[in-house]
Design a protein around this motif. Structure first.
Motif: not given
Length: 349
Positions: A71, A189, A196, A224, A250
């Protein structure tokens, strides 16, 4: 190599005083402390961290468990944590839980076994066992970005820090509604994450504030990550009445959404307006430039270190949760006219 005894002779103090200065185990007069530090610098003395940890029961290390590899948002948070830790003389042991609850427990246990002084963790969507483990072993812990429900019986004291989520998301939705959009989709997400849930709540509040109905068909799970968002966006575009505007929850999902739009031959904002939660270092270089909510990522990391150090200094202090304001960055992917060399920014809290 210089020894502690060499430092003591050079500074004209006892070995015990040198130890107190280096380990911060007892107050020392300022001029004496400075004499010791000058001797350390002159002799090039390097403290034995293993020996020091035996004396102080501290390793001056922090365990950091975040999905920084999988991420990219957490990369900036990591930078904030690292800068804060180094500023206070702490090293970092970093592990990537990969947003997998079972792997998360393994890496946190390994960090604990390395005797870190405390931990900073971005928890997974199912953190129950993790919270129980940290509480059972009384590990000083700060949860960042994704907040958790901590035990209400007071047996565990955890601190938390993250950005505001609901109001900033509502701001994106109302902005699109003000531009005339009536079918605003959301790529949401991973279920179970506090981020989320809060961003989904903000999406609904934004629709309500704009007088628009909530249509569940316009919400798709992107989990996500980019691949999930690409699938979710494709599903939204396949609806009989697809959205005219889209919000991604995101930065990884923004990439997936853009891939899906390119695969359909659609352009932003001519065919679909786009707003994103999370900024990119390169968001201002996209064509069009991305309208986003920018989170204070590095500051979240820095605050997590401060909270942890406060917890180490006062283990029984009340738990604290910090919420940091995000920023609305107005560019052109929403369909507004371009204003080169500038972005309209405003805090959202």
């Amino acid at each position: 190599m210089a020894t502690m005894a060499d430092v003591a002779r050079s500074a004209g103090v006892s070995v015990a005083t040198v130890s107190h200065v280096l380990n911060d185990t007892r107050p020392v007069l300022p001029h004496t402390r400075q004499a010791v530090l000058d001797a350390v610098d002159e002799l090039g003395y390097t403290p034995n961290t293993l020996a020091r940890s035996l004396v102080t029961s501290r390793t001056r290390s922090i365990g950091l468990a975040v999905s920084a590899i999988s991420n990219p948002y957490f990369t900036e948070i990591l930078q904030g944590v690292e800068a804060g830790a180094l500023e206070h003389g702490y090293s970092l042991l970093i592990a990537d839980p990969h947003d997998d609850p079972k792997h998360e427990q393994r890496v946190v246990r390994l960090l604990h076994e390395r005797r870190v002084d405390g931990m900073i963790v971005a928890p997974s969507a199912d953190p129950g066992d993790l919270v129980a483990y940290l509480g059972r072993h009384d590990v000083p812990t700060v949860f960042l970005d994704r907040l958790v429900d901590v035990p209400s019986d007071g047996t565990a004291r955890f601190d938390q820090v993250g950005a505001e989520n609901a109001e900033p998301m509502a701001r994106l939705v109302t902005h699109l509604a003000d531009l005339g959009h009536r079918r605003i989709g959301l790529v949401a997400g991973l279920p179970g994450l506090s981020t989320t849930n809060e961003r989904l709540s903000g999406y609904r509040h934004g629709l309500a504030a704009a007088g628009l109905p909530h249509d569940e068909r316009l919400v798709a799970r992107g989990d996500s990550e980019a691949a999930g968002a690409e699938r979710a966006t494709t599903a939204l575009l396949s609806l009989a009445a697809p959205p005219t505007a889209l919000v991604t929850a995101n930065n990884a999902m923004t990439i997936g959404a853009l891939r899906a739009l390119r695969g359909r031959g659609l352009s932003v904002p001519d065919d679909l307006a786009l707003c994103c939660f999370d900024d990119f270092a390169w968001a201002d270089l996209f064509a069009p430039r991305l309208t986003v909510i920018s989170q204070p990522s590095k500051e979240i990391g820095a605050q997590a270190v401060r909270l942890l150090l406060d917890r180490l200094a006062a283990p029984d202090r009340p738990s604290r949760t910090l919420r940091l304001p995000s920023t609305f960055v107005h560019r052109t992917s929403c369909g507004c006219p371009d204003h080169p060399h500038s972005s309209e920014k405003g805090p959202v809290s």
